[in-house]
Design an enzyme around this catalytic site. Structure first.
Site, short mmCIF file in Angstrom:
data_model
loop_
_atom_site.label_atom_id
_atom_site.label_comp_id
_atom_site.label_asym_id
_atom_site.label_seq_id
_atom_site.Cartn_x
_atom_site.Cartn_y
_atom_site.Cartn_z
N LYS A 215 -1.13 5.38 -14.90
CA LYS A 215 -2.57 5.56 -15.04
C LYS A 215 -3.21 5.31 -13.67
CE LYS A 215 -4.38 1.36 -14.73
NZ LYS A 215 -5.61 0.90 -14.29
N GLY B 240 0.09 -1.16 -7.20
CA GLY B 240 -0.14 -0.76 -5.82
C GLY B 240 -1.04 -1.74 -5.08
N GLY B 241 -0.77 -1.97 -3.83
CA GLY B 241 -1.61 -2.86 -3.03
C GLY B 241 -1.54 -4.28 -3.53
N ASP B 242 -2.69 -4.89 -3.69
CA ASP B 242 -2.76 -6.22 -4.28
C ASP B 242 -3.13 -6.10 -5.76
OD1 ASP B 242 -2.95 -9.19 -4.22
OD2 ASP B 242 -5.01 -8.71 -4.83
N MET C 75 -11.50 4.23 -3.78
CA MET C 75 -11.78 5.19 -4.85
C MET C 75 -13.07 5.95 -4.55
SD MET C 75 -10.65 2.97 -8.16
CE MET C 75 -11.38 1.41 -7.73
N ASP D 17 3.03 1.54 -11.60
CA ASP D 17 1.96 2.52 -11.43
C ASP D 17 2.35 3.67 -10.53
OD1 ASP D 17 0.00 1.27 -12.78
OD2 ASP D 17 -0.85 0.25 -11.04
N PRO E 267 0.78 -1.25 0.00
CA PRO E 267 0.00 0.00 0.00
C PRO E 267 0.80 1.29 0.00
CG PRO E 267 0.03 -0.98 2.18
CD PRO E 267 0.75 -1.94 1.29
N1 SAH Z 1 -4.91 -2.60 -5.65
C1 SAH Z 1 -4.99 -1.54 -4.69
C2 SAH Z 1 -6.21 -0.67 -4.88
C3 SAH Z 1 -6.22 0.06 -6.19
S1 SAH Z 1 -7.63 1.09 -6.39
C4 SAH Z 1 -4.95 -2.15 -3.28
O1 SAH Z 1 -5.09 -3.35 -3.13
O2 SAH Z 1 -4.72 -1.40 -2.34
C5 SAH Z 1 -7.02 2.63 -5.83
C6 SAH Z 1 -7.67 3.00 -4.52
O3 SAH Z 1 -7.05 2.29 -3.47
C7 SAH Z 1 -7.51 4.46 -4.12
O4 SAH Z 1 -8.49 5.26 -4.72
C8 SAH Z 1 -7.69 4.39 -2.63
O5 SAH Z 1 -9.04 4.30 -2.27
C9 SAH Z 1 -7.06 3.06 -2.31
N2 SAH Z 1 -5.65 3.20 -1.87
C10 SAH Z 1 -4.58 2.63 -2.41
N3 SAH Z 1 -3.47 2.92 -1.72
C11 SAH Z 1 -3.86 3.72 -0.70
C12 SAH Z 1 -3.19 4.36 0.37
N4 SAH Z 1 -1.86 4.25 0.54
N5 SAH Z 1 -3.91 5.10 1.23
C13 SAH Z 1 -5.24 5.21 1.09
N6 SAH Z 1 -5.92 4.64 0.09
C14 SAH Z 1 -5.25 3.89 -0.79
#
Ligand code: SAH
Length: 522
Positions: free
Chosen positions: A84, A115-117, A198, A62, A39
């Site tokens: 994007k 980002g994230g998963d 989002m 990304d 994250p």
């Molecule tokens: N795949 C990502 C999510 C992608 S969608 C995951 O698993 O985290 C993008 C959304 O993720 C953003 O609009 C926000 O709502 C959230 N997000 C991702 N990283 C974040 C962060 N560091 N802090 C807060 N929200 C985050």
């Protein structure tokens, strides 16, 4: 084989051609690995994800991925930014898919860093399908999603016995940028924790619809901005007030919206925001290849650290004469790099520790002593204060006339030790390594005022910091509590450049620096 193809594809020449291309690609093309970057905190990538990054020939990344992660890649790894973020950019997604295929045809190991998963609103599924259809093999290394880790870093457990038995993670947007089709009725009835991604732009609607659907208006809600980074901010309020409070605080993207009683545990579980250096952005100039131990210590206290690569060690690769070495009475080492260089040379000479039996070792401080010990030698002399001056004083007390002393040093180190004790013994300076300037085109420090603190651990780093600043000290860095120096020599060098307020460690170690940082940083 032709018959085998025919049995699957019939005799359709087009299908046959597609099959053939697919087979060829499977054999020739590289592999694409979809990797979840976590994250934001770069430490939250998985062990497997990091290994894939280190091996990659090409990384396609990304905006959300922690930028620091890219430093783990090989120097010759191609890095392509496809920032994007807006979910409705369908065409751009097509281009990214196409790019993945193209790069897989060029390179062996392509990493798609997300980002994230990769599958939590990451469009990883679409990329995987696209690759599958084109016969490109791919792997998935899941990541830690902001939808869970972001809450944890804000002190909110996503479930808790007796409070929330489950959770919903939903996107607030549909393809047309409208509020997604969400079953607010079901959500309002249950006790599950709700997490919206989002969703910032739709926060007023989300709150209203939940209340309309029967959720008590005093249900706790939270918005977490830039979760797991030093810029993390959390706003909490009753559901009916969360929109106003979020607006007042000026919360921006990316942000998570959380609704549920688990938020009540935040006060007691808020480990991250309560760290002493939480929210501080720091700069650490460093020399070695690895992450500096200082960076690790500062990060552990909650700071976000940028490292500036100012130096690189180049070994002199010399060899020692056995007879001479065996006559040496004292070997003086003033850094880990010195220890490293000395043993490289020792082994390169075809010798080992047995040739050191007659020598005693003097080191400047605990860290060098530790490192020496890891090489099988216990230091005989460590001064009480870890400075060059204290080392010289301590040596004066033990050196005998005619003693043969080797000082293992960097080519650009000064001669103060020789000046201090050279007259008392037979003192030889052995240049075993150079600390080379590693500043490059991209080393200029952008927007220096964003740093809450800068940490200098040697005089040469101070020289190069000035170089990276184009010789100008930012005004913001002249206030107390900004510039931290490990010891007197480094501090002196900084003063010479015109730094006015320098916080100096009382003990010249990383621990000493950390100590002064905890007290003095603002
Ligand atoms: N795949 C990502 C999510 C992608 S969608 C995951 O698993 O985290 C993008 C959304 O993720 C953003 O609009 C926000 O709502 C959230 N997000 C991702 N990283 C974040 C962060 N560091 N802090 C807060 N929200 C985050």
């Amino acid at each position: 084989t032709k018959a085998a193809y025919a049995s699957v594809t019939g005799d359709d020449p087009k299908l046959l051609a597609e099959q053939a291309v697919r087979k060829i690609r499977e054999k020739l093309a590289g592999k694409v690995t979809l990797v979840g970057a976590g994250p934001g905190d770069p430490g939250l990538i998985t062990v497997k994800g990091l290994a894939a990054l280190k091996e990659a020939d090409c990384v396609i990344y990304d905006r959300l991925a922690a930028p620091g992660l890219l430093e783990a890649t090989r120097e010759d790894c191609e890095k392509i930014y496809v920032g994007k973020e807006n979910h409705h950019h369908t065409l751009r997604q097509e281009e990214i898919n196409e790019l993945l295929v193209r790069k897989a045809m060029e390179a062996d190991r392509v990493v798609r860093l997300k980002g994230g998963d990769v599958y939590v609103f990451g469009r990883g599924g679409e990329e995987g399908l696209y690759l599958y259809e084109r016969g490109i093999s791919f792997d998935v290394i899941p990541g830690i999603s902001s939808s869970m880790a972001g809450l944890a870093y804000a002190g909110i457990p996503i479930t808790h016995r007796g409070i929330a038995t489950g959770f919903h993670v939903v996107t607030a947007h549909n393809r047309k940028d409208e509020l997604a089709d969400i079953d607010f009725m079901a959500m309002a009835r249950g006790t599950d924790t709700l997490v919206f991604l989002m969703g910032l732009g739709k926060l007023p609607e989300i709150a209203e619809r939940l209340i309309e659907a029967g959720m008590p208006s005093d249900t706790p809600a939270a918005v977490i901005e830039k979760a797991t980074t030093s810029a993390q901010r959390t706003v909490t309020a009753a559901l009916s007030e969360i929109t106003d409070k979020t607006r007042e605080a000026g919360i921006g993207s990316p942000a998570l919206i959380v609704v549920g009683k688990v938020i009540g545990l935040r006060e007691r579980l808020n480990f991250f925001e309560n760290k002493p250096l939480f929210g501080k952005k720091l700069l650490v100039p460093k020399i070695g290849e690895q992450t500096s131990g200082l960076t690790e210590a500062l990060t552990e206290k909650g700071a976000e650290v940028d490292e500036l690569q100012v130096g690189r060690i180049e070994y002199a690769d010399r060899t020692f004469d056995k007879e001479k070495l065996e006559r040496v009475n004292w070997i003086v080492l003033t850094s880990k790099n010195g220890v490293e260089a000395f043993f490289r040379d020792l082994f390169a000479s075809g010798l080992d520790v047995r040739s050191l039996a007659g020598a005693r070792f003097a080191v400047i401080g605990a860290r060098t002593a530790d490192y020496l010990y890891q090489h099988g030698v216990k230091a005989d002399l460590v001064p009480e204060k870890f400075t060059g001056k204290a080392l010289a004083e301590a040596l004066k007390n033990v050196l005998k006339q005619k003693a043969l002393v080797w000082y293992i040093k960097a080519g650009n180190a000064d001669s103060s030790l020789k000046e201090a004790v050279g007259g008392l013994c037979h003192f030889e300076e052995i240049v075993a390594y150079e600390n080379m300037d590693a500043l490059g085109e991209d080393s200029r420090i952008e927007a220096p005022e964003r740093y809450d603190g800068v940490f200098l651990t040697c005089a040469s780093s101070a020289d190069r910091l000035m170089e990276a600043l184009d010789g100008r000290i930012p005004e913001a860095w002249q206030k107390p509590g900004k510039i931290f120096s490990i010891g007197p020599k480094c501090g002196e060098c900084l003063r010479k450049y015109g730094f006015e307020a320098i916080e100096e460690a009382s003990e010249s170690t990383y621990a000493g620096l950390l100590e002064v940082a905890l007290h003095r940083i603002r």
